[in-house]
Design a protein around this motif. Structure first.
Motif, PDB file in Angstrom:
ATOM      1  N   LEU A  22       2.175   2.852  -2.412  1.00  8.06           N
ATOM      2  CA  LEU A  22       1.763   3.742  -3.496  1.00  8.06           C
ATOM      3  C   LEU A  22       0.279   3.555  -3.771  1.00  8.06           C
ATOM      4  N   GLU A  23      -0.352   4.588  -4.338  1.00  9.19           N
ATOM      5  CA  GLU A  23      -1.793   4.543  -4.569  1.00  9.19           C
ATOM      6  C   GLU A  23      -2.167   3.853  -5.877  1.00  9.19           C
ATOM      7  N   ASP A  24      -1.201   3.620  -6.745  1.00  6.42           N
ATOM      8  CA  ASP A  24      -1.450   3.006  -8.047  1.00  6.42           C
ATOM      9  C   ASP A  24      -1.935   1.562  -7.870  1.00  6.42           C
ATOM     10  N   ASP A  25      -3.153   1.256  -8.359  1.00  5.54           N
ATOM     11  CA  ASP A  25      -3.726  -0.080  -8.194  1.00  5.54           C
ATOM     12  C   ASP A  25      -2.906  -1.151  -8.904  1.00  5.54           C
ATOM     13  N   GLN A  26      -2.344  -0.801 -10.055  1.00  7.34           N
ATOM     14  CA  GLN A  26      -1.544  -1.777 -10.784  1.00  7.34           C
ATOM     15  C   GLN A  26      -0.272  -2.137 -10.009  1.00  7.34           C
ATOM     16  N   VAL A  27       0.323  -1.147  -9.393  1.00  9.54           N
ATOM     17  CA  VAL A  27       1.508  -1.397  -8.563  1.00  9.54           C
ATOM     18  C   VAL A  27       1.129  -2.264  -7.366  1.00  9.54           C
ATOM     19  N   LYS A  28      -0.014  -1.999  -6.770  1.00  8.67           N
ATOM     20  CA  LYS A  28      -0.479  -2.785  -5.626  1.00  8.67           C
ATOM     21  C   LYS A  28      -0.689  -4.246  -6.028  1.00  8.67           C
ATOM     22  N   GLN A  29      -1.285  -4.465  -7.208  1.00  7.76           N
ATOM     23  CA  GLN A  29      -1.497  -5.829  -7.691  1.00  7.76           C
ATOM     24  C   GLN A  29      -0.173  -6.564  -7.851  1.00  7.76           C
ATOM     25  N   GLN A  30       0.801  -5.877  -8.463  1.00  8.25           N
ATOM     26  CA  GLN A  30       2.099  -6.511  -8.681  1.00  8.25           C
ATOM     27  C   GLN A  30       2.789  -6.814  -7.350  1.00  8.25           C
ATOM     28  N   ASN A  40       0.803  -1.230   0.000  1.00  9.45           N
ATOM     29  CA  ASN A  40       0.000   0.000   0.000  1.00  9.45           C
ATOM     30  C   ASN A  40       0.833   1.276   0.000  1.00  9.45           C
TER      31      ASN A  40
END
Length: 212
Positions: free
Chosen positions: A129-137, A127
């Motif tokens: 960073l706020e970027d959802d794609q980064v969170k998924q990775q 968590n």
């Protein structure tokens, strides 16, 4: 360690599927026929084809068996291997020492899944960073490393995922308090994360795509 991967997309052609089905063992065919989901059947066939390749590559003639925890092994063989699949890919790692591998296709993950299975610092990493794609990775990075570790140890999910910690604060990930182990992680097809948990003595790394 050698890592082999196979894209099952080619098996979606019915003629190719039926032709390649003839190449795997009777036990594998029975297993495939019991599966109701098409993709599960394709992945199971892909796993059988990868197994055949490894047998030939390493001159393995010994019988394939499962230990009490469900980890496959070749009887009286010196090589160790592990296999995993997700989405369109089947991956297999081979080594002279204990080895574990896991592949996951990135998808939207809710915070409660991470909070239930991961430790606080691991959740903070997801968590950050706020970027959802980064969170998924980042979720998949942690999940695959934990799965690969458990498979390396041969205990599957019998040990809770939050009972040990993955440290991703440095360039190379590591499992806390397990300096005897080495983690190798990479992406495939931009959507898939793969982690290998190997012995520190396993210093070489080679990856190869198997095409039929």
């Amino acid at each position: 360690m050698d890592v082999y991967f196979f894209n099952i997309t080619v098996l979606r052609n019915r003629d190719v599927f039926n032709e390649k089905l003839k190449e795997v063992s009777e036990s594998r065919i029975k297993k495939i026929k019991k599966l109701k989901n098409t993709d599960d059947r394709l992945r199971s066939l892909g796993a059988g084809l990868l197994m055949n390749f490894v047998r030939k590559q390493y001159h393995v003639k010994e019988e394939l068996r499962m230990d009490k925890f469900g980890k496959p092994f070749f009887v009286n063989s010196k090589i160790h291997f592990n296999i995993s699949h997700s989405g369109n890919f089947v991956v297999m790692a081979v080594s002279d020492w204990n080895i574990g591998i896991d592949v996951q296709r990135m998808k939207l993950v809710r915070n409660r899944v991470a909070e239930k299975n991961f430790l606080p610092r691991e959740c903070e990493y997801i968590n950050e960073l706020e970027d959802d794609q980064v969170k998924q990775q980042r979720f998949c990075e942690i999940w695959t490393i934990k799965e690969a570790y458990l498979k390396n140890q041969g205990i599957g999910l019998r040990k809770p995922l939050n009972s040990f910690e993955v440290d991703l604060s440095e360039e190379v990930p590591k499992i806390v308090d397990h300096d005897e182990l080495r983690v190798v992680q990479f992406k495939m097809d931009t959507r898939y994360v793969v982690a290998v948990c190997a012995d520190q003595r396993d210093t070489e790394f080679r990856i190869e795509e198997i095409v039929v």
